[in-house]
Design a protein around this motif. Structure first.
Motif, PDB file in Angstrom:
ATOM      1  N   VAL A 295      53.531  78.298 -53.541  1.00 44.60           N
ATOM      2  CA  VAL A 295      52.810  77.520 -52.539  1.00 44.60           C
ATOM      3  C   VAL A 295      51.573  76.941 -53.218  1.00 44.60           C
ATOM      4  O   VAL A 295      50.736  77.689 -53.731  1.00 44.60           O
ATOM      5  CB  VAL A 295      52.402  78.401 -51.337  1.00 44.60           C
ATOM      6  N   LEU A 296      51.482  75.603 -53.224  1.00 41.22           N
ATOM      7  CA  LEU A 296      50.347  74.907 -53.836  1.00 41.22           C
ATOM      8  C   LEU A 296      49.532  74.232 -52.750  1.00 41.22           C
ATOM      9  O   LEU A 296      50.047  73.394 -52.000  1.00 41.22           O
ATOM     10  CB  LEU A 296      50.841  73.852 -54.829  1.00 41.22           C
ATOM     11  N   GLY A 297      48.251  74.576 -52.670  1.00 43.26           N
ATOM     12  CA  GLY A 297      47.372  73.944 -51.699  1.00 43.26           C
ATOM     13  C   GLY A 297      47.010  72.525 -52.095  1.00 43.26           C
ATOM     14  O   GLY A 297      47.349  72.041 -53.188  1.00 43.26           O
ATOM     15  N   ASP A 298      46.279  71.855 -51.210  1.00 44.50           N
ATOM     16  CA  ASP A 298      45.854  70.477 -51.440  1.00 44.50           C
ATOM     17  C   ASP A 298      45.066  70.373 -52.743  1.00 44.50           C
ATOM     18  O   ASP A 298      44.155  71.172 -52.991  1.00 44.50           O
ATOM     19  CB  ASP A 298      44.945  69.994 -50.304  1.00 44.50           C
ATOM     20  N   GLY A 299      45.422  69.384 -53.571  1.00 48.74           N
ATOM     21  CA  GLY A 299      44.659  69.095 -54.772  1.00 48.74           C
ATOM     22  C   GLY A 299      44.744  70.119 -55.877  1.00 48.74           C
ATOM     23  O   GLY A 299      43.940  70.097 -56.811  1.00 48.74           O
TER      24      GLY A 299
ATOM     25  N   ALA B 258      58.031  86.900 -56.632  1.00 45.00           N
ATOM     26  CA  ALA B 258      57.344  87.177 -55.365  1.00 45.00           C
ATOM     27  C   ALA B 258      56.516  85.938 -55.025  1.00 45.00           C
ATOM     28  O   ALA B 258      56.339  85.054 -55.870  1.00 45.00           O
ATOM     29  CB  ALA B 258      56.437  88.403 -55.510  1.00 45.00           C
ATOM     30  N   PRO B 259      55.971  85.863 -53.815  1.00 45.26           N
ATOM     31  CA  PRO B 259      55.156  84.703 -53.468  1.00 45.26           C
ATOM     32  C   PRO B 259      53.947  84.536 -54.380  1.00 45.26           C
ATOM     33  O   PRO B 259      53.261  85.504 -54.718  1.00 45.26           O
ATOM     34  CB  PRO B 259      54.707  85.005 -52.035  1.00 45.26           C
ATOM     35  N   VAL B 260      53.716  83.280 -54.775  1.00 42.52           N
ATOM     36  CA  VAL B 260      52.530  82.893 -55.539  1.00 42.52           C
ATOM     37  C   VAL B 260      51.856  81.799 -54.735  1.00 42.52           C
ATOM     38  O   VAL B 260      52.419  80.722 -54.552  1.00 42.52           O
ATOM     39  CB  VAL B 260      52.891  82.379 -56.951  1.00 42.52           C
ATOM     40  N   ARG B 261      50.673  82.106 -54.223  1.00 46.35           N
ATOM     41  CA  ARG B 261      49.929  81.150 -53.408  1.00 46.35           C
ATOM     42  C   ARG B 261      48.680  80.729 -54.175  1.00 46.35           C
ATOM     43  O   ARG B 261      47.872  81.586 -54.560  1.00 46.35           O
ATOM     44  CB  ARG B 261      49.555  81.766 -52.072  1.00 46.35           C
ATOM     45  N   ILE B 262      48.543  79.419 -54.375  1.00 51.17           N
ATOM     46  CA  ILE B 262      47.402  78.877 -55.099  1.00 51.17           C
ATOM     47  C   ILE B 262      46.648  77.973 -54.132  1.00 51.17           C
ATOM     48  O   ILE B 262      47.185  76.980 -53.647  1.00 51.17           O
ATOM     49  CB  ILE B 262      47.863  78.111 -56.357  1.00 51.17           C
ATOM     50  N   GLY B 263      45.406  78.350 -53.837  1.00 51.39           N
ATOM     51  CA  GLY B 263      44.617  77.677 -52.813  1.00 51.39           C
ATOM     52  C   GLY B 263      44.141  76.292 -53.205  1.00 51.39           C
ATOM     53  O   GLY B 263      44.120  75.920 -54.387  1.00 51.39           O
TER      54      GLY B 263
END
Length: 185
Positions: free
Chosen positions: A77-81, A94-99
């Motif tokens: 999951v890649l956040g805005d910008g 596993a989930p990788v979330r980058i803000g």
């Protein structure tokens, strides 16, 4: 009850990565990554079309430079910008979330998979998947390594070449191997 290896992986349980279903998913990811890495930059855009459709979520303005590698893609999951510089590897078992607004330097590596401690378990392909969470507006320096189960807070800075083995609080700078705090705030 016969639970699939993919279900075990998603639940954070021990699973075997040698499973045919998981291999088929990795082949899909390799094909998407190949397209992304092979397209001329003007055709690729911010993220190659196949890779963009494979990723879990892609916020507006997110960009991945080539070359790039991921294990599955759907867990990312890649956040805005968000910006991932050339050579980044994300083994997203596993989930990788980058803000939003977070920057990853060249050759940053994120490893969610932890292999079994016993040789027989490793030979059987046993792994356990641990998520990674990187907050908003963080900066991960080039060639840093982030291990599974790690959370990096908003505004944190991880120095180039650091190996992150513990959570990093918000607005903290860590450097070294293993990464140690040098500044907060």
């Amino acid at each position: 009850m016969n639970t699939s290896e993919r279900t075990k992986m998603a639940a954070g349980e021990w699973y075997t990565c040698l499973d045919p279903e998981l291999e088929a998913l990795r082949v899909m990811a390799r094909d998407a990554v190949f397209e992304h890495n092979s397209l001329p930059p003007r055709q690729r855009g911010d993220i190659g079309p196949a890779l963009k459709s494979l990723l879990g979520v892609v916020g507006p303005g997110a960009r991945i430079e080539a070359p790039f590698h991921c294990a599955y893609g759907f867990n990312i999951v890649l956040g805005d910008g968000v910006f991932l510089n050339a050579g980044c590897t994300i083994l997203d078992t596993a989930p990788v979330r980058i803000g939003k607004g977070t920057l990853l330097g060249p050759n940053v590596q994120i490893y969610c998979a932890e292999h079994h401690k016993e040789a027989a378990g490793r030979q059987a392909g046993l792994e356990i998947a641990k998520p990674v969470e990187i907050g908003d507006n963080a900066w991960i320096g080039g060639s840093a390594i982030i291990l599974g189960g790690i959370s990096i807070g908003d505004g944190a800075i991880v120095g180039a070449g650091a190996v992150v083995t513990r959570d990093v609080p918000p607005n903290t700078t860590v450097v070294g191997n293993p990464a140690q705090s040098v500044r907060r705030g």
